[in-house]
Design an enzyme around this catalytic site. Structure first.
Site, short mmCIF file in Angstrom:
data_model
loop_
_atom_site.label_atom_id
_atom_site.label_comp_id
_atom_site.label_asym_id
_atom_site.label_seq_id
_atom_site.Cartn_x
_atom_site.Cartn_y
_atom_site.Cartn_z
N HIS A 131 60.99 -10.14 45.08
CA HIS A 131 60.31 -9.64 43.87
C HIS A 131 61.31 -9.13 42.83
O HIS A 131 61.05 -8.15 42.12
CB HIS A 131 59.32 -8.52 44.22
N ASN A 182 49.67 -8.21 46.36
CA ASN A 182 50.00 -9.53 45.81
C ASN A 182 48.77 -10.11 45.12
O ASN A 182 47.67 -9.58 45.25
CB ASN A 182 50.44 -10.48 46.92
FE1 HDD Z 1 57.12 -6.56 50.16
C1 HDD Z 1 58.94 -5.69 47.44
C2 HDD Z 1 54.36 -7.04 48.19
C3 HDD Z 1 55.38 -7.71 52.89
C4 HDD Z 1 59.66 -5.63 52.17
N1 HDD Z 1 56.73 -6.42 48.20
C5 HDD Z 1 57.61 -6.03 47.22
C6 HDD Z 1 56.96 -6.00 45.96
C7 HDD Z 1 55.67 -6.38 46.17
C8 HDD Z 1 55.53 -6.65 47.58
C9 HDD Z 1 54.58 -6.53 45.13
C10 HDD Z 1 57.61 -5.65 44.63
C11 HDD Z 1 57.35 -4.23 44.25
C12 HDD Z 1 57.94 -3.96 42.90
O1 HDD Z 1 57.37 -4.46 41.91
O2 HDD Z 1 58.96 -3.28 42.84
N2 HDD Z 1 55.28 -7.32 50.46
C13 HDD Z 1 54.27 -7.33 49.53
C14 HDD Z 1 53.04 -7.72 50.19
C15 HDD Z 1 53.33 -7.92 51.50
C16 HDD Z 1 54.73 -7.65 51.68
C17 HDD Z 1 51.69 -7.83 49.50
C18 HDD Z 1 52.42 -8.31 52.64
C19 HDD Z 1 51.19 -7.98 52.70
N3 HDD Z 1 57.48 -6.69 52.16
C20 HDD Z 1 56.61 -7.16 53.12
C21 HDD Z 1 57.18 -6.93 54.43
C22 HDD Z 1 58.39 -6.32 54.23
C23 HDD Z 1 58.55 -6.19 52.80
C24 HDD Z 1 56.53 -7.29 55.74
C25 HDD Z 1 59.42 -5.85 55.22
C26 HDD Z 1 59.20 -5.58 56.47
N4 HDD Z 1 59.01 -5.90 49.85
C27 HDD Z 1 59.86 -5.53 50.83
C28 HDD Z 1 61.15 -4.92 50.31
C29 HDD Z 1 60.90 -4.92 48.78
C30 HDD Z 1 59.54 -5.57 48.65
C31 HDD Z 1 62.37 -5.55 50.81
C32 HDD Z 1 61.98 -5.54 47.90
C33 HDD Z 1 62.22 -4.58 46.79
C34 HDD Z 1 61.45 -3.41 47.13
O3 HDD Z 1 60.82 -3.60 48.31
O4 HDD Z 1 61.37 -2.40 46.47
O5 HDD Z 1 61.31 -3.63 50.80
#
Ligand code: HDD
Length: 750
Positions: free
Chosen positions: A128, A201
């Site tokens: 993202h 999402n």
């Molecule tokens: Fe995630 C970012 C949505 C599963 C780990 N995720 C991130 C963002 C969104 C989502 C919208 C961007 C937020 C922003 O605008 O800063 N992610 C989801 C959804 C998931 C999902 C809807 C499943 C239902 N994500 C998911 C899992 C993991 C992560 C299973 C880790 C175990 N996601 C992350 C992250 C991020 C992220 C690595 C990257 C940047 C951040 O968090 O701030 O931690």
């Protein structure tokens, strides 16, 4: 009257932008929150500020505008200074020993400036990375106190400030907006009881069922590590290799290959919390809950060919669209609905509500509309707000709780953790965009970039020297829902998690024929990019379990026979009947043609009166007309004053407009009909299923482009409004109706 009402510059929603006079916080947007919890602390209640007394911003009133105003900087009428506030006399020349001599080591101004520049970048989000955000508020229709004690739902009409960020998943921060991808839909609610982040999402299910698999999924999706390609695309071997070995992805793959993954606008897509959450009321009673955002502008998507072309013509397409709509005062809006169900109801469902690859069909649990989100203010500074905002699924408030969804459980850790490296330490909550409106009081101390000046000698609890403060909030604080837990410690999953296909089938069967066609084409495109034949085959073998016709059509495009179905691990999969709500056509929207971009193709000799009439008609309904010509400058009209062309055909090609109008005018028609760029423009409008209006002589431009005048099935093409100049009012009405609705996908031969 401040500078805003004097009509000086800029957006009245941003007081900090217009000089000192404008820095009074505006009224509106939030209701007064309850009094802050005031106790025997000597620390100022003002939000993160060391000020005391009269100057304190009122907590909760215009909450976010006030707290961010504290850090707004305005350079109007100011002299340049160093970071230490030293006035800088010369910002052009470094300090040298002699005009042609070496630069002096002592040039602290040069060194400060370069050093700061050298450290301007922070790591981009691991997923993202590319996103756009805006401020606004959430308004609860009616108090939901029976269901939850969460602050945003506490009173009828209560408003809570929000900051929402939309994103693509796979691409880097500089990648194009219109790639095929899932879109992030993350909302930070600055509630009276701390921040609540709903990090969802635009697709209600996910690829995997357990956070343990997330790093593998992302490694497979991201550019391949040996050569760093492809950018912002799942159309490559490693992604499809992974998902073809992960049958639980099948449901999400169908959504991802559908038009949901190429939205027309962030303003025109749904949002979903994905997981099942819990709502908890003041008595501690709890229900399960799914969160849905529905756009007032309706759900609309691009056509794949159009998305590809926009990627080149304007990679910032979605960012610009959101920004411009808000600047223009067309604040985008979503309705928040809940699906609420009890533990008993959950037990009776044919799937496990802890499985994030499943939806709860609306036919099973209807949606209850509970409020609306309005995004009405653009950020002041992209980096400070959109980039530094830190969403964490761990950020919940009293009244909301997690469930045992194993994907959610892993997320609770991941987001907090990632911010520490992304934002440089444990104090990222102090960044203005992240800090809660309710004052922070605890004994956490120090760390990189600490800003709070915690006063007093006590930084531990329990204490007597600080009067026992800050004290535990007890019944008024967050309490986890006391869900009973038993069972062996085990690495495994429930049996219902193994049904990977029945909801994929439900989604497929709920699509219109053109939506199905687009899904088939997307699979064909992505798998054509895949180089390894066995990976292609394995994906199709998953699709056989969804629908043999789907598998057949995809296999046809890839030039092989349908392979054997992948093994099905459960007996007796549940049967669903089609759910119309799963089609994008279910939400045409309520905002008419507002914000729709319309090109008026003009050249010398155009009928000026007609141009004015069309332009004004569109403006009145909130659409965005643009005079598109072959070159910039004035064009003469057959009647009336000359017009200035606003943009050229080559600078803003067809894909950037939702519709086109070609006004009457003999000479203009001759010029336009002879231009191959015009023919391409018109053909693309047609091919992308958009409305076209041609009046009088301009019909020749349509003829020249050889557009069919009926749909392939022989029906009238309502989106093609072609006729005499004298019929303009009727043509305009037909055109506007077509523009307000869904595109004429019937043009695509099936
Ligand atoms: Fe995630 C970012 C949505 C599963 C780990 N995720 C991130 C963002 C969104 C989502 C919208 C961007 C937020 C922003 O605008 O800063 N992610 C989801 C959804 C998931 C999902 C809807 C499943 C239902 N994500 C998911 C899992 C993991 C992560 C299973 C880790 C175990 N996601 C992350 C992250 C991020 C992220 C690595 C990257 C940047 C951040 O968090 O701030 O931690």
């Amino acid at each position: 009257a401040n500078a805003v009402s004097a009509g000086m510059r800029d957006n009245p929603a941003k007081p900090g932008e217009i000089g000192i006079q404008g820095r009074t916080a505006p009224t509106g947007a939030t209701v007064q929150s309850p009094d802050p919890v005031v106790h025997a602390s000597t620390v100022s209640e003002a939000h993160g500020s060391a000020k005391t007394g009269e100057e304190q911003p009122v907590l909760g009133a215009n909450a976010l505008a006030a707290s961010l105003d504290r850090v707004r900087a305005d350079d109007s009428d100011q002299a340049l200074t160093s970071n230490q506030g030293v006035p800088v006399s010369d910002n052009q020349n470094s300090l040298k020993a002699g005009l042609r001599g070496p630069t002096a080591m002592e040039d602290f101004l040069l060194r400060e400036k370069i050093t700061h520049f050298d450290h301007e970048r922070i790591p981009e989000r691991v997923v993202h990375a590319r996103g756009s955000a805006a401020h606004g508020y959430f308004e609860c229709y009616k108090a939901l106190t029976e269901l939850t004690c969460a602050a945003p739902f506490a009173e009828d009409g209560k408003r809570t400030p929000v900051f929402a960020r939309f994103s693509t998943v796979a691409g880097g921060a500089g990648s194009a907006d219109t790639v095929r991808d899932v879109r992030g839909f993350a909302v930070k609610f600055y509630t009276d009881e701390g921040n609540w982040d709903l990090v969802g999402n635009n697709i209600p299910v996910f690829f995997i069922q357990d956070a343990m698999k997330f790093p593998d999924l992302v490694h497979a999706l991201k550019p391949e590590p040996h050569f760093g390609m492809p950018q912002a695309s799942s159309a490559h071997d490693t992604f499809w290799d992974f998902v073809s070995l992960m049958p639980e992805s099948t449901h999400m793959l169908l959504w991802q290959m559908s038009d949901r993954a190429i939205p027309r606008s962030y303003r025109m897509m749904q949002g979903f919390g994905v997981h099942t959450f819990r709502l908890v009321n003041a008595d501690g009673a709890s229900v399960f809950c799914k969160f849905h955002w529905t756009p007032k502008a309706g759900t609309h998507s691009l056509i794949w060919d159009e998305a590809v072309k926009i990627g080149g013509a304007d990679p910032d397409y979605h960012r610009r669209d959101l920004w411009e709509a808000i600047e223009a005062g067309a604040a985008p809006e979503w309705e928040l609905s809940l699906q609420v169900f009890s533990e008993d109801e959950a037990d009776g469902m044919p799937f496990d509500i802890l499985d994030p690859t499943k939806i709860v069909p609306e036919e099973l649990v209807p949606l209850i509309p509970v409020g609306r989100m309005v995004l009405n203010r653009n950020p002041d500074n992209f980096f400070a707000e959109t980039e530094q905002v830190a969403f964490c699924t761990a950020h919940i408030v009293p009244g909301i709780d997690f469930t045992n969804d194993p994907l959610l459980q892993g997320r609770i850790h991941s987001y907090l953790d990632t911010q520490i490296s992304r934002l440089g330490g444990a104090n990222f909550h102090e960044l203005p965009i992240n800090s809660p409106l309710r004052a922070v009081h605890n004994n956490q101390r120090d760390g990189m970039h600490r800003q709070t000046l915690n006063r007093g000698r006590v930084a531990y609890e329990p204490n007597s020297l600080g009067g026992g403060c800050p004290f535990q909030a007890g019944a008024a604080g967050f309490k986890s829902f006391p869900q009973p837990v038993d069972g062996d410690k085990i690495r495994a999953k429930p049996e219902k998690f193994a049904d990977h296909y029945s909801q994929a089938r439900l989604f497929w069967q709920s699509q219109t024929l053109t939506e199905q066609l687009h899904i088939v084409n997307a699979f064909r495109f992505e798998l054509t990019r895949v180089q390894t034949p066995s990976v292609r085959q394995r994906v199709v073998s998953l699709l056989v379990n969804v629908d043999p016709m789907l598998a057949q059509q995809v296999a046809d495009g890839l030039g092989f026979d349908v392979p054997e179905a992948a093994p099905v691990l459960v007996d007796g999969q549940p049967e669903y009947s089609a759910s119309p709500a799963l089609s994008l056509t279910a939400y045409p929207g309520e905002t008419g043609i507002a914000t729709r971009r319309v090109a008026l193709l003009v050249a010398d000799g155009v009928d000026g009166a007609m141009v004015t009439q069309v332009y004004e008609h569109l403006l009145q309904q909130g659409a965005v007309p643009r005079l598109v010509g072959q070159k910039l400058g004035a064009i003469t009209c057959s009647a009336g004053k000359p017009f200035q062309v606003e943009i050229t055909l080559s600078a803003a090609p067809s894909a950037l407009y939702d519709a086109v109008v070609i006004p009457d005018g003999e000479q203009a028609t001759t010029l336009l009909a002879a231009d191959p760029l015009v023919a391409e423009f018109v053909r693309d409008q047609y091919r992308h299923c958009k409305p076209l209006l041609a009046a009088g002589s301009a019909t020749e431009v349509i003829d020249k482009a050889e557009l069919p005048d009926v749909l392939p099935n022989g029906d009238e093409d309502f989106s093609l409004a072609v006729g005499e100049a004298g019929q303009l009012p009727e043509l305009l009405q037909q055109f506007a109706e077509a523009l307000a609705g869904q595109r004429e996908l019937g043009r695509e031969a099936l």
